[in-house]
Every structure is written in structure tokens, then in C-alpha cells.
Design a protein around this motif. Sequence first.
Motif, PDB file in Angstrom:
ATOM      1  N   LEU A   9      31.522  49.081  29.523  1.00 55.05           N
ATOM      2  CA  LEU A   9      32.619  50.007  29.824  1.00 55.05           C
ATOM      3  C   LEU A   9      32.111  51.267  30.512  1.00 55.05           C
ATOM      4  O   LEU A   9      32.717  51.765  31.486  1.00 55.05           O
ATOM      5  CB  LEU A   9      33.358  50.367  28.534  1.00 55.05           C
ATOM      6  N   ALA A  12      31.302  50.459  33.964  1.00 51.40           N
ATOM      7  CA  ALA A  12      32.540  50.279  34.738  1.00 51.40           C
ATOM      8  C   ALA A  12      33.128  51.621  35.150  1.00 51.40           C
ATOM      9  O   ALA A  12      33.601  51.786  36.285  1.00 51.40           O
ATOM     10  CB  ALA A  12      33.546  49.485  33.912  1.00 51.40           C
ATOM     11  N   THR A  68      43.508  53.560  39.085  1.00 51.16           N
ATOM     12  CA  THR A  68      44.008  52.792  37.931  1.00 51.16           C
ATOM     13  C   THR A  68      43.873  51.295  38.169  1.00 51.16           C
ATOM     14  O   THR A  68      43.437  50.537  37.286  1.00 51.16           O
ATOM     15  CB  THR A  68      45.480  53.144  37.662  1.00 51.16           C
ATOM     16  N   PHE A  71      40.292  50.307  37.776  1.00 55.12           N
ATOM     17  CA  PHE A  71      39.890  50.246  36.376  1.00 55.12           C
ATOM     18  C   PHE A  71      40.460  49.012  35.675  1.00 55.12           C
ATOM     19  O   PHE A  71      39.799  48.378  34.847  1.00 55.12           O
ATOM     20  CB  PHE A  71      40.326  51.513  35.641  1.00 55.12           C
ATOM     21  N   ILE A  72      41.726  48.689  36.021  1.00 61.30           N
ATOM     22  CA  ILE A  72      42.326  47.486  35.415  1.00 61.30           C
ATOM     23  C   ILE A  72      41.552  46.239  35.800  1.00 61.30           C
ATOM     24  O   ILE A  72      41.278  45.365  34.957  1.00 61.30           O
ATOM     25  CB  ILE A  72      43.810  47.365  35.831  1.00 61.30           C
ATOM     26  N   LEU A  74      38.413  46.101  36.662  1.00 54.10           N
ATOM     27  CA  LEU A  74      37.131  46.139  35.973  1.00 54.10           C
ATOM     28  C   LEU A  74      37.281  45.729  34.503  1.00 54.10           C
ATOM     29  O   LEU A  74      36.461  45.001  33.944  1.00 54.10           O
ATOM     30  CB  LEU A  74      36.523  47.540  36.071  1.00 54.10           C
ATOM     31  N   LEU A  75      38.364  46.227  33.861  1.00 53.05           N
ATOM     32  CA  LEU A  75      38.604  45.866  32.461  1.00 53.05           C
ATOM     33  C   LEU A  75      38.861  44.372  32.297  1.00 53.05           C
ATOM     34  O   LEU A  75      38.432  43.739  31.324  1.00 53.05           O
ATOM     35  CB  LEU A  75      39.781  46.674  31.909  1.00 53.05           C
ATOM     36  N   ILE A  78      35.567  42.758  32.488  1.00 52.22           N
ATOM     37  CA  ILE A  78      34.847  42.974  31.226  1.00 52.22           C
ATOM     38  C   ILE A  78      35.421  42.074  30.128  1.00 52.22           C
ATOM     39  O   ILE A  78      34.681  41.465  29.342  1.00 52.22           O
ATOM     40  CB  ILE A  78      34.934  44.459  30.811  1.00 52.22           C
ATOM     41  N   PHE A  79      36.766  41.968  30.063  1.00 56.52           N
ATOM     42  CA  PHE A  79      37.406  41.133  29.055  1.00 56.52           C
ATOM     43  C   PHE A  79      36.993  39.674  29.231  1.00 56.52           C
ATOM     44  O   PHE A  79      36.713  38.967  28.253  1.00 56.52           O
ATOM     45  CB  PHE A  79      38.924  41.278  29.162  1.00 56.52           C
TER      46      PHE A  79
END
Length: 364
Positions: A9, A12, A68, A71-72, A74-75, A78-79
Motif C-alpha cells: 500500500l 502504491a 482517485t 488509486f482504485i 492500484l488497490l 493489490i487486492f
Amino acid sequence: MILQIVFILIIAIIIGFIINFAFIDGVLQAPFADAFIAFCENVLQLDYFAAQNAYNVLFQQNKPLWLTIGFILLLLIIFYIALSRFTRYFHQISNSIIMLADESEKEIHLPTELDFLEKKLNDVKYKLEKRARDAQEAEQRKNDLVVYLAHDIKTPLTSIIGYLSLLDEARDMPVEQKEKYVTITLEKSYRLEQLINEFFEITRFNLQSIVLEKDLIPLNYMLMQVADEFYPLLAPKGQKAIVNIDGEMTIYADRNKLARVFNNILKNAIAYSEPNSTIEISAQNENNQTFISFKNTGKTIPPEKLKMIFEKFYRLDSARSTQTGGAGLGLAISNEIVQAHGGTITATSHHNQTVFIVMIPANS
């Protein structure tokens, strides 16, 4: 694992800020803007001012939106990475459980992050293996014992048939000789009954469930009664059993089952004590616990055998004859009875002296 996710995180966030400042507010702003305007002019057929306006509307005025979205994305990445790791972990754990169920001889190995689980699974694996070995050894001992008992039954049975045949054929046999044959036949019948009872004890052992009916017991009187009841077994070898207890002592336990424990221990002590020796029985209270000890003089029990005397169908006398050994269940049953009371039973053997100690909690 959690530290890895936190680390990802942080990376990221750093990448997101780098992209934001590089492509939108940083050194790459002009090259990125020129490339976008050129794309609009050449591909979308927009004039320069329309392309520049499109750049301003899409990027300059919507920096938070793009940030945003970045970041979404990237998340989500990551998920996906985390979910893939979790899926791999679950798959490895599932394979380890299958190894346990299949009783595989291979050691279980998991990723470093699951060291704690790997250790626990291997501990369970070793315990299951030991339990299986113990059960197999007990079953083998039981099978051997059944064979021995079956063989030993033939001896008194043959004698009974032989002497009864003589009595039947020689009806005019002298009285003294007849009495001798009848006495021998009766002794062999008792022996045959004992062996048959041991067969029943073997088959009944695993069907029993220990249900305690406890009340206050005068321990002094109980131990003296047990010692007196064994006088017929003690006298032929010149042995004695003495009870040494200071003052009156009571214990809260199941009278009949605890008497069986004492009987089994004393019977074992008599069988393995030297002739003309004394078996000392004593008891004392300490820290809300009652300790009852049986000390006899005889051959020292080796440590490897001492560890096994409370196991099912194990007999110290490994000879085939069951004359002195019984079915090897007495001490195993005694151990279960004592454990049902919340206590312990232990044995030590040094310098030709063996001591059995039964501990019963005061609030058992």
C-alpha cells in the motif's frame, strides 16, 4: 503477511504521487500535454485550440478524479495479489490436511509466513502417528495374549479331561487316590475359569465406560481390608503387607472402583516381590491431595518397561505362560479409574525397590 500488504500500500501511494506529479504537475507535464494534443489533432481530427481545451478539461481540471482512479486501479491490483497469496495459502493448508488424513509419512511444509501453523500441523501429525503406533502395538499385544491364553487353556482342560476319565473308568479307585484326583481336577478347573475370565476381560475392556459413584471413604480401614483379603496369596511365599497411616484419614472417591485400583496394584506387587519380603502401604495428605503408596522389594523394573506398565495388554512377564501375568489389563484399568477421579498413578523402581503412588485430589 499483513506487513507485506501495508508495504505494498505504501509503495502504491508513492507510485500514485509520482504519477500525479510526473504526468500532470511535474517534469513530464509538457511532453505529456504535447503528446495528448498531437493525438487529438492527428487521430481525432481536432484543431490545436480544441485539443488544448480537451487536455485542460480532462486533466488539468480533474486531477483528483484521475488520482482517485489511479488509486482504485492500484488497490485492485493489490487486492488481486493478496487474494492470490491467500488462495495459495489455503491450497497449501488444504494439501497439508489431506496429508494428515492420508497418514502420509512426509513432513508438512508451509511458507515462512505460516510457520506457526506448520508447527501445529506437524505436532498433530506426530501425535496421530504415535497414537496409531500405540494402538497397533496394543492390538498386537492383545492378539499375542489371546494366542497365549488359548494355548494355556489347553493345559488345564487336558488335565481335567484326563483325571475325569480316570475317575470314570476306575469306579473302584481307592478313596485317597480319588480325593487326590478330585483335588487336582478342581484346581485345574479354577485355573481354567481364571483364563476364561481373562478372555472376557479382554473383550469387555473397550466396552466399559467409567461412571463414578463417590462418597467419603475411611482410607485406613479400606487399605487394611485390602491387605487382609490378600493374605492367602501372601502366606505361601512368606510375604506380608503392612499398612502405615498416622491417624484417621478419609477420601472422597468411588469405593468399589478405588478398591479395584488398590487390588490390582497389590496383586502386581505380590507377583513380583521376593519371598519373605514386606509390602509397605502408606498414605498422606499434602496440598489438598491424598497420596497412597505401595512399596515392594523385588527385581528392579527397567525404565523402558516402567513407561509401558500402564498400557493395555502389557505384562512385565513377557514369558508365554499367563500364570503370573493375567491379561495385562489390571494396571491399565487402574490408570483409567484414577484419571477419572482427576488423579494420577505413577511408578518408580530403583535398587530392587518398586513404588506405586496413587494421587487423588481432595475435591475429586
